[in-house]
Design an enzyme around this catalytic site. Structure first.
Site, short mmCIF file in Angstrom:
data_model
loop_
_atom_site.label_atom_id
_atom_site.label_comp_id
_atom_site.label_asym_id
_atom_site.label_seq_id
_atom_site.Cartn_x
_atom_site.Cartn_y
_atom_site.Cartn_z
N HIS A 160 7.91 48.74 63.19
CA HIS A 160 8.24 48.15 64.49
C HIS A 160 9.61 47.46 64.43
O HIS A 160 10.50 47.73 65.24
CB HIS A 160 7.15 47.14 64.87
CG HIS A 160 7.37 46.45 66.17
ND1 HIS A 160 6.73 46.81 67.34
CD2 HIS A 160 8.19 45.41 66.52
CE1 HIS A 160 7.14 46.02 68.33
NE2 HIS A 160 8.02 45.16 67.86
N GLU A 161 9.77 46.56 63.47
CA GLU A 161 11.04 45.82 63.37
C GLU A 161 12.19 46.77 63.03
O GLU A 161 13.32 46.58 63.48
CB GLU A 161 10.94 44.68 62.35
CG GLU A 161 9.89 43.62 62.68
CD GLU A 161 9.98 43.07 64.10
OE1 GLU A 161 11.09 43.09 64.68
OE2 GLU A 161 8.95 42.66 64.65
N HIS B 222 13.49 48.31 66.17
CA HIS B 222 14.48 47.41 66.80
C HIS B 222 15.83 47.52 66.08
O HIS B 222 16.89 47.55 66.69
CB HIS B 222 14.02 45.95 66.70
CG HIS B 222 12.99 45.54 67.71
ND1 HIS B 222 13.11 45.79 69.06
CD2 HIS B 222 11.81 44.86 67.56
CE1 HIS B 222 12.06 45.28 69.70
NE2 HIS B 222 11.26 44.72 68.81
N HIS C 190 17.87 50.41 67.03
CA HIS C 190 18.47 50.17 68.36
C HIS C 190 19.79 49.41 68.18
O HIS C 190 20.78 49.67 68.87
CB HIS C 190 17.48 49.36 69.20
CG HIS C 190 17.68 49.46 70.67
ND1 HIS C 190 16.91 48.76 71.58
CD2 HIS C 190 18.56 50.17 71.44
CE1 HIS C 190 17.32 49.05 72.81
NE2 HIS C 190 18.31 49.89 72.75
#
Length: 675
Positions: free
Chosen positions: A467-468, A471, A474
């Site tokens: 998940h991290e 990010h 991104h």
């Protein structure tokens, strides 16, 4: 002049952490604020007529040193704080909020911005430039530029107080987390606990010069304890302490602070002409309005509630059959869920953990990024770091060109807040023809290696890492012109799409084969375990959805109306949870007093966005599944239209460009087994 105010003379312009002293920060902030003000003054004093370049673009690049110092300081304040930094934060926050208001309430500056904004239709601007212009104009209009002088002063006072008390809120939560220790001296009280958890508790006790074992409210200690400890009374003690953070009527009590934050936010919104804080916030979100958010949450609730009620009844019956538990309490939930999951799927974290050695999982994330986006991660030692645990990497593309610098900080320690997050030490942007590459960091709290075992992750921690890392991608793949539109600078209910979509790879055999290898034998994770991971993915999804929805609805209740009538925080909360509560209430506990996401982080009126982004991510991943999870064409579209574009255009425009249609909620309901 502090080292912080000069160009860093370091490899890739990385932060020279080891050379920065605590006492450097305050003077550095003061100098950077003064120089940012000078830059603004020169924009105002420009004798030329206001145009996009001399006003909007000039502002976009102003204050760069101040932004850099702020990101360094506040990142350390979260990941490596101490009493001194906390004191500095209390001094610096009002200065920054004052400076922000000096800019946003500056009439001459606003007049220039408005002059450009008013001729928007006649200017020949790119989509990104139009977004920048809109954002610049709104940063004034939404922050009081059109107010009378006395109301502007009122706004300044509100902002100053808000910046101070939200810091205080977070510091109280941290103090409460550290204040509690469960000290066990009788080995029989360890019954049920995994040996890794016991070993870590023993090492912690030894470091505190205590006999026996010490457990804390830090996640790697707390979560295994309430999930596995057979001693129900001790689980209760831990759970009550965890739920009572900021609610103890002691020096760290957050009740008054929560009420005050809610009141100030409401006052601020009213001052600016909005019905409530939520109306103000949601104007700049995909969801657009509180009505739409509440409809979205209640819609999902209607679909999830029957499943949740059924799952809860099954869990209660199981606890009664297993241990004669007449009433399932909050401290029983994780414990019996884990046991029921084992009975249904014969799959527990202890079986899976040997296949998820931290280093292997991280390399797995790197390999997924390489196969999808052609990225290569190389660990480097020549980059300064703020703690010995941090690892640093150069990220290059297929041609060997630098894409980003990546920091990874994985283990809990004093001075680091709980949870997991991604952040950046330097944004990506293009200035004078140079594409400045970003410095991105992920911070987690995973179980530390012990003398006998490496860091082995639970499956939940595996998805957290992915998940991290989503990010982080991104941030790393950002390719925009202006720093304020780069990377994760997107609408808040869009920001979770790249992170949540990447979690899907953790459930795919093809991806797991890349990294899920037994840390001792090297054997690949058995296919039946993978099948069980997939099957169990929607286990108690109804209960989990209800929990998320309850937090989203609580957030909207605090921020979607006038909070001035709320005098009793606990009574207000109980009322909000009435429609989503499954367990009996615990009188010693409150949620809001440690709900850092909405009272300290940026999630106020935005907690719903986790679920909102789940709709996007399920729909986006369905596209990957249709074409193949490592399909480079779909990956290229995702990179081009989502990851690299940051906040340069409206997220729905970007999403439709990637997907060819608006997101369909059915994909989520199907995945969650709620259809």
């Amino acid at each position: 002049m502090s080292i912080l105010n000069n160009k860093f003379n370091t490899k890739h312009d990385t932060a020279p952490f080891s050379q920065i002293k605590n006492e450097d920060y305050l003077p550095a902030f003061q100098a950077a604020i003064a120089s940012a003000k000078k830059e603004v003054d020169s924009i105002i004093a420009n004798p030329e007529k206001p145009n996009f370049k001399n006003t909007i673009e000039a502002m976009a690049y102003s204050g760069a040193t101040l932004d850099r110092i702020s990101s360094l300081f506040f990142n350390l304040h979260s990941a490596e704080t101490n009493d001194e930094l906390q004191k500095i934060a209390q001094e610096v926050s009002p200065l920054l909020s004052e400076f922000g208001n000096d800019i946003r309430l500056n009439e001459k500056l606003f007049a220039r911005v408005k002059a450009v904004y008013d001729q928007k239709k006649t200017l020949d601007l790119t989509a990104e430039q139009i977004t920048l212009l809109d954002k610049q104009y709104k940063s004034f209009s939404r922050n009081g530029a059109n107010l009378s002088e006395d109301k502007k002063n009122q706004l300044r006072e509100i902002d100053k107080e808000l910046s101070k008390i939200s810091l205080e809120f977070g510091e109280n939560v941290l103090s409460e987390t550290h204040a509690f220790q469960l000290h066990i001296t009788d080995a029989k009280d360890l019954s049920g606990l995994p040996e890794g958890t016991i070993e870590a508790a023993k090492e912690l006790a030894a470091s505190l010069e205590k006999e026996g074992w010490v457990f804390t409210l830090d996640y790697p200690s707390y979560i295994p304890f309430v999930t596995y400890a057979d001693n129900r009374e001790l689980r209760k003690k831990m759970a009550i302490a965890f739920g009572a953070k900021g609610f103890g009527n002691n020096e760290y009590d957050n009740q008054k602070i929560v009420l005050r934050i809610a009141q100030l936010r409401f006052e601020r919104a009213q001052l600016l002409g909005y019905n409530s804080h939520a109306h103000f916030v949601l104007e700049e979100r995909m969801a657009e309005s509180p009505e739409k958010v509440n409809r979205f949450l209640n819609d999902l609730l209607e679909k999830a509630k029957p499943a949740a009620t059924k799952e809860f009844a099954q869990l209660a019956a199981f606890a009664k059959k297993t241990d004669g538990i007449e009433q399932l309490e909050k401290w029983d939930g994780a414990y019996y869920s884990e046991k029921l999951k084992q009975e249904l799927f014969n799959l527990d974290d202890e079986k899976l953990k040997p296949y998820f050695k931290l280093e292997n999982v991280l390399n797995g994330a790197f390999t997924v990024a390489q196969r999808l986006f052609g990225l290569h991660f190389t660990e480097v030692t020549g980059i300064d770091k703020y703690h010995a645990d941090v690892k640093t990497y150069e990220v290059n593309d297929a041609d060997g060109k630098l894409v980003a610098i990546f920091y990874a900080d994985f283990f809990p320690r004093k001075g680091k807040r709980n949870g997991a997050w991604m952040t950046s030490f330097k944004s990506q942007f293009v200035e004078n023809g140079t594409n400045e590459r970003p410095h991105i960091s992920i911070v987690c709290n995973f179980t530390k290696p012990t003398e006998t075992k490496p860091s082995l992750l639970t499956f939940n921690e595996v998805t957290t890492l992915f998940h991290e890392f989503g990010h982080a991608l991104h941030g790393m793949l950002a390719d925009t012109t202006y720093p304020s539109l780069s990377g994760t600078s997107v609408y808040w209910d869009f920001v979770e799409l790249p992170s949540q979509v990447l979690e899907n790879w953790c459930y795919e055999p093809e991806a797991l084969a890349l990294f899920a290898h037994h840390y001792e034998t090297g054997a690949i994770i058995p296919i039946e375990y993978i099948q069980k991971i997939k099957e169990s993915a929607s286990f108690q999804e109804g209960i989990a959805t209800m929990r998320q929805l309850s937090f989203g609805l609580l957030d909207m209740a605090w921020h979607g109306q006038d909070p001035n009538g709320i005098t009793d925080l606990k009574a207000f909360e109980t009322e909000q949870f009435a429609n989503t509560a499954l367990y009996p209430d615990v009188k010693e506990n409150a949620m809001s007093t440690s709900f850092s996401h909405i009272f300290q982080g940026g999630y106020s009126s935005g907690y719903y966005s986790y679920k909102w982004a789940e709709v996007l991510d399920a729909d986006a991943f369905e596209y990957f599944q249709e074409q193949g999870i490592f399909n480079t064409e779909v990956a290229a579209k995702f990179r081009e239209h989502i990851l690299s574009k940051g906040g340069t255009e409206h997220p729905m425009v970007l999403y439709k460009r990637f997907r060819g249609q608006e997101p369909q909620p059915d994909a989520l309901l199907k995945r969650a087994g709620l259809l």
